[in-house]
Design a protein around this motif. Structure first.
Motif, PDB file in Angstrom:
ATOM      1  N   ARG A  25      58.430 -81.841-112.859  1.00  0.00           N
ATOM      2  CA  ARG A  25      58.899 -81.126-111.397  1.00  0.00           C
ATOM      3  C   ARG A  25      57.942 -81.693-110.236  1.00  0.00           C
ATOM      4  NH1 ARG A  25      62.638 -77.158-114.414  1.00  0.00           N
ATOM      5  NH2 ARG A  25      63.826 -78.533-115.793  1.00  0.00           N
ATOM      6  N   ASN A  26      56.948 -81.683-109.983  1.00  0.00           N
ATOM      7  CA  ASN A  26      55.115 -81.503-108.921  1.00  0.00           C
ATOM      8  C   ASN A  26      54.884 -80.070-108.797  1.00  0.00           C
ATOM      9  OD1 ASN A  26      54.950 -84.669-108.971  1.00  0.00           O
ATOM     10  ND2 ASN A  26      56.751 -84.824-107.813  1.00  0.00           N
ATOM     11  N   GLU A  27      55.513 -79.337-109.941  1.00  0.00           N
ATOM     12  CA  GLU A  27      55.238 -78.316-109.434  1.00  0.00           C
ATOM     13  C   GLU A  27      53.770 -77.890-109.505  1.00  0.00           C
ATOM     14  OE1 GLU A  27      58.990 -76.558-111.689  1.00  0.00           O
ATOM     15  OE2 GLU A  27      57.219 -75.764-112.272  1.00  0.00           O
ATOM     16  N   PHE A  28      52.981 -78.665-109.774  1.00  0.00           N
ATOM     17  CA  PHE A  28      51.182 -78.236-109.536  1.00  0.00           C
ATOM     18  C   PHE A  28      51.085 -79.017-108.953  1.00  0.00           C
ATOM     19  CE2 PHE A  28      51.392 -77.934-113.905  1.00  0.00           C
ATOM     20  CZ  PHE A  28      51.742 -76.593-114.371  1.00  0.00           C
ATOM     21  N   VAL A  29      49.715 -77.605-108.092  1.00  0.00           N
ATOM     22  CA  VAL A  29      49.489 -78.841-107.078  1.00  0.00           C
ATOM     23  C   VAL A  29      47.899 -78.209-107.151  1.00  0.00           C
ATOM     24  CG1 VAL A  29      51.368 -78.117-105.673  1.00  0.00           C
ATOM     25  CG2 VAL A  29      49.552 -75.910-105.682  1.00  0.00           C
ATOM     26  N   LEU A  30      46.879 -78.531-106.355  1.00  0.00           N
ATOM     27  CA  LEU A  30      45.304 -77.953-106.105  1.00  0.00           C
ATOM     28  C   LEU A  30      45.219 -77.316-104.197  1.00  0.00           C
ATOM     29  CD1 LEU A  30      43.988 -81.743-107.125  1.00  0.00           C
ATOM     30  CD2 LEU A  30      44.110 -79.542-108.081  1.00  0.00           C
ATOM     31  N   HIS A  31      43.764 -76.670-105.070  1.00  0.00           N
ATOM     32  CA  HIS A  31      43.591 -75.696-103.343  1.00  0.00           C
ATOM     33  C   HIS A  31      42.925 -76.305-104.140  1.00  0.00           C
ATOM     34  CE1 HIS A  31      47.460 -72.971-102.856  1.00  0.00           C
ATOM     35  NE2 HIS A  31      48.026 -73.862-103.822  1.00  0.00           N
ATOM     36  N   TYR A  32      41.796 -76.335-102.652  1.00  0.00           N
ATOM     37  CA  TYR A  32      40.847 -76.344-102.174  1.00  0.00           C
ATOM     38  C   TYR A  32      39.444 -75.405-101.377  1.00  0.00           C
ATOM     39  CZ  TYR A  32      42.095 -80.987-103.616  1.00  0.00           C
ATOM     40  OH  TYR A  32      42.947 -82.250-104.179  1.00  0.00           O
ATOM     41  N   GLN A  33      38.628 -75.292-102.319  1.00  0.00           N
ATOM     42  CA  GLN A  33      37.976 -73.728-101.715  1.00  0.00           C
ATOM     43  C   GLN A  33      36.413 -74.450-100.947  1.00  0.00           C
ATOM     44  OE1 GLN A  33      36.183 -70.984-104.240  1.00  0.00           O
ATOM     45  NE2 GLN A  33      36.103 -69.382-102.479  1.00  0.00           N
ATOM     46  N   PRO A  34      35.930 -75.002 -99.721  1.00  0.00           N
ATOM     47  CA  PRO A  34      34.989 -75.441 -99.280  1.00  0.00           C
ATOM     48  C   PRO A  34      33.408 -74.896 -99.762  1.00  0.00           C
ATOM     49  CG  PRO A  34      36.278 -73.842 -97.732  1.00  0.00           C
ATOM     50  CD  PRO A  34      36.781 -73.750 -98.898  1.00  0.00           C
ATOM     51  N   ILE A  35      32.831 -76.018-100.253  1.00  0.00           N
ATOM     52  CA  ILE A  35      31.660 -75.840-100.294  1.00  0.00           C
ATOM     53  C   ILE A  35      30.447 -75.937 -99.246  1.00  0.00           C
ATOM     54  CG2 ILE A  35      29.412 -76.454-101.702  1.00  0.00           C
ATOM     55  CD1 ILE A  35      31.334 -77.050-103.916  1.00  0.00           C
ATOM     56  N   VAL A  36      30.176 -75.486 -97.944  1.00  0.00           N
ATOM     57  CA  VAL A  36      29.231 -75.158 -97.578  1.00  0.00           C
ATOM     58  C   VAL A  36      27.397 -75.157 -97.055  1.00  0.00           C
ATOM     59  CG1 VAL A  36      31.192 -74.119 -95.995  1.00  0.00           C
ATOM     60  CG2 VAL A  36      29.434 -72.552 -96.019  1.00  0.00           C
ATOM     61  N   SER A  37      27.228 -75.655 -96.661  1.00  0.00           N
ATOM     62  CA  SER A  37      25.211 -75.221 -96.092  1.00  0.00           C
ATOM     63  C   SER A  37      25.992 -73.741 -95.253  1.00  0.00           C
ATOM     64  CB  SER A  37      25.425 -76.269 -94.733  1.00  0.00           C
ATOM     65  OG  SER A  37      23.809 -75.578 -94.109  1.00  0.00           O
ATOM     66  N   LEU A  38      24.825 -73.203 -96.204  1.00  0.00           N
ATOM     67  CA  LEU A  38      24.330 -71.946 -95.365  1.00  0.00           C
ATOM     68  C   LEU A  38      23.620 -71.663 -94.180  1.00  0.00           C
ATOM     69  CD1 LEU A  38      23.936 -70.023 -98.747  1.00  0.00           C
ATOM     70  CD2 LEU A  38      25.929 -69.965 -98.386  1.00  0.00           C
ATOM     71  N   ARG A  39      23.099 -72.148 -93.459  1.00  0.00           N
ATOM     72  CA  ARG A  39      22.219 -71.943 -92.534  1.00  0.00           C
ATOM     73  C   ARG A  39      23.496 -72.312 -91.631  1.00  0.00           C
ATOM     74  NH1 ARG A  39      17.647 -71.543 -91.803  1.00  0.00           N
ATOM     75  NH2 ARG A  39      16.878 -71.896 -94.219  1.00  0.00           N
ATOM     76  N   SER A  40      24.255 -73.634 -92.093  1.00  0.00           N
ATOM     77  CA  SER A  40      24.495 -74.134 -90.562  1.00  0.00           C
ATOM     78  C   SER A  40      26.447 -74.161 -90.344  1.00  0.00           C
ATOM     79  CB  SER A  40      24.383 -75.908 -90.117  1.00  0.00           C
ATOM     80  OG  SER A  40      25.522 -76.741 -91.095  1.00  0.00           O
ATOM     81  N   GLY A  41      26.642 -73.728 -91.922  1.00  0.00           N
ATOM     82  CA  GLY A  41      28.603 -72.939 -92.112  1.00  0.00           C
ATOM     83  C   GLY A  41      28.875 -74.882 -91.765  1.00  0.00           C
ATOM     84  N   ARG A  42      28.236 -75.674 -92.565  1.00  0.00           N
ATOM     85  CA  ARG A  42      29.361 -77.029 -92.071  1.00  0.00           C
ATOM     86  C   ARG A  42      29.153 -77.885 -93.142  1.00  0.00           C
ATOM     87  NH1 ARG A  42      31.327 -79.042 -87.899  1.00  0.00           N
ATOM     88  NH2 ARG A  42      31.206 -81.827 -89.618  1.00  0.00           N
ATOM     89  N   ILE A  43      30.841 -77.964 -93.918  1.00  0.00           N
ATOM     90  CA  ILE A  43      31.972 -78.092 -94.991  1.00  0.00           C
ATOM     91  C   ILE A  43      31.111 -79.911 -95.824  1.00  0.00           C
ATOM     92  CG2 ILE A  43      33.702 -78.378 -96.025  1.00  0.00           C
ATOM     93  CD1 ILE A  43      35.205 -77.326 -94.509  1.00  0.00           C
TER      94      ILE A  43
END
Length: 386
Positions: free
Chosen positions: A143-161
């Motif tokens: 029934r397509n009840e499973f989904v993916l959530h995403y947590q970004p990994i970023v550059s600690l210096r620039s904040g870029r993903i």
């Protein structure tokens, strides 16, 4: 046939154990009356064995234990009698010895069964729970009840993903949004979910790289030892990458340190196969295993993720500084990327940068969320750059 019998016994015993008490009592009463009627119709216990009375005794013993089994056994003994219809009609006395012998036999059954079942009941209940859970999970997949959530990994210096970790969630119709703690063991036994997660994450990563022109973006997917042991696991990855048109180096396979330590030799060989495809390999929750740092040198590792427990304790008086320094140094020696998990404050970000850690993920930047939230975050960053 053996497998069918096992599943049938688990289903029968499990449903008996879970039966509502009032319903169970009513069923016992109906079974006793039916056993009496059948035995009487066949000429009484002087002509036929009292087999029909075993059913209510067994049912009561399973559902209510020794007390239920003994009580039902005494009621069955009174009804079974000897009670020969012709003798009852002619008012011939019924031998008391027959009553007492049959009562003792029935009571023995009522006592013995729950005693024997005590050790196996918990296993049967767990098997039945697992079976129901796996059926529920399969329905959720259909029934397509499973989904993916995403947590970004970023550059600690620039904040870029620079990437994101794909995290499995279950949008359960009655229990709400569930995290893997509630279902991951049953999911891994099914085996088919890992392939879906990799395919879904690869498709999302390929679209983000194409639409947002993210040359560095890499998606990370958690897998287990059971997933790696599947004969077609590598084929699943190949198929997912080909379908998504994602280069292998932009998919990172994550395993926990504990998983690696538990089966270092065989898992190391499988990781070599993954590396031969071009995919990246990451150790998640690093520092929580039971081995020394030296074992990592035996493995084809591209990314080392520092466990959030060490990041949380990182500060002027924290005890994790030496561990973080050791992990950062090990990553440099192995030419691996070091990522800090669980970054929640600016002080932690600054402390990590001061120790040479370049990348992180945590609530300071974003909580895990649907792909749409990650896209919105990328859009905001693009707007800010302009």
């Amino acid at each position: 046939m053996g497998r069918f019998a096992e599943r049938l016994s688990v289903k029968v015993v499990g449903s008996t154990l879970e039966r509502d008490a009032s319903v169970a009592v009513a069923l016992i009463a109906v079974q006793l009356v039916a056993a009496f009627a059948l035995t009487w119709a066949l000429g009484g216990t002087a002509h036929v064995p009292p087999h029909w009375f075993y059913f209510p005794i067994l049912f009561a013993a399973l559902r209510f234990g020794v007390i239920g089994g003994v009580t039902t056994a005494l009621m069955a003994a009174m009804l079974a009698g000897p009670l020969v219809p012709a003798d009852v009609v002619s008012r011939t006395p019924q031998p008391l010895s027959d009553w007492s012998v049959r009562s003792a036999f029935f009571v023995a059954i009522g006592v013995a069964l729950p005693t024997m079942m005590r050790l196996g009941t918990s296993t049967i209940q767990e098997t039945r729970r697992r079976s129901r859970s796996e059926d529920d999970i399969q329905r959720g997949l259909d029934r397509n009840e499973f989904v993916l959530h995403y947590q970004p990994i970023v550059s600690l210096r620039s904040g870029r993903i620079v990437g994101a970790e794909a995290l499995l969630r279950w949008q359960h119709p009655t229990r709400g949004l569930l995290t893997p703690d509630a279902f991951i063991d049953d999911v891994e036994r099914l085996g088919s979910v890992a392939g879906w997660v990799i395919a879904e994450a690869a498709t999302a990563a390929a679209r983000l790289r194409r639409d947002r022109d993210l040359h560095q973006f890499t998606v990370s997917v958690n897998v287990s030892a059971q997933n790696l042991a599947q004969p077609d696991f590598v084929a699943q990855i190949r198929t997912a990458l080909r379908a998504a048109q994602l280069a292998p180096q932009h998919l990172c396979i994550e395993l926990t340190e504990t998983t690696l330590v538990d089966d270092l030799e065989s898992i190391g060989a499988r990781l070599q196969v993954l590396r031969s495809l071009g995919t990246r390999v990451s150790i998640d929750d690093f520092g929580t295993g039971h081995s020394t740092l030296s074992y990592v040198r035996q493995l084809p590792i591209d990314v080392i993720k520092i466990d959030q427990s060490f990041v949380r304790d990182l500060g002027p008086e924290g005890r994790s500084v030496a561990i973080v320094d050791s992990v950062a140094g090990l990553a440099r020696d192995l030419d691996a990327v070091c990522v800090a998990e669980g970054v929640e404050t600016e002080d932690q970000r600054e402390a990590l940068l001061g120790r040479g850690i370049q990348f992180g993920q945590g609530y300071l930047f974003a909580r895990p969320g649907p792909i749409g939230e990650l896209e919105q975050m990328l859009a905001r960053l693009d707007t800010a750059d302009r």
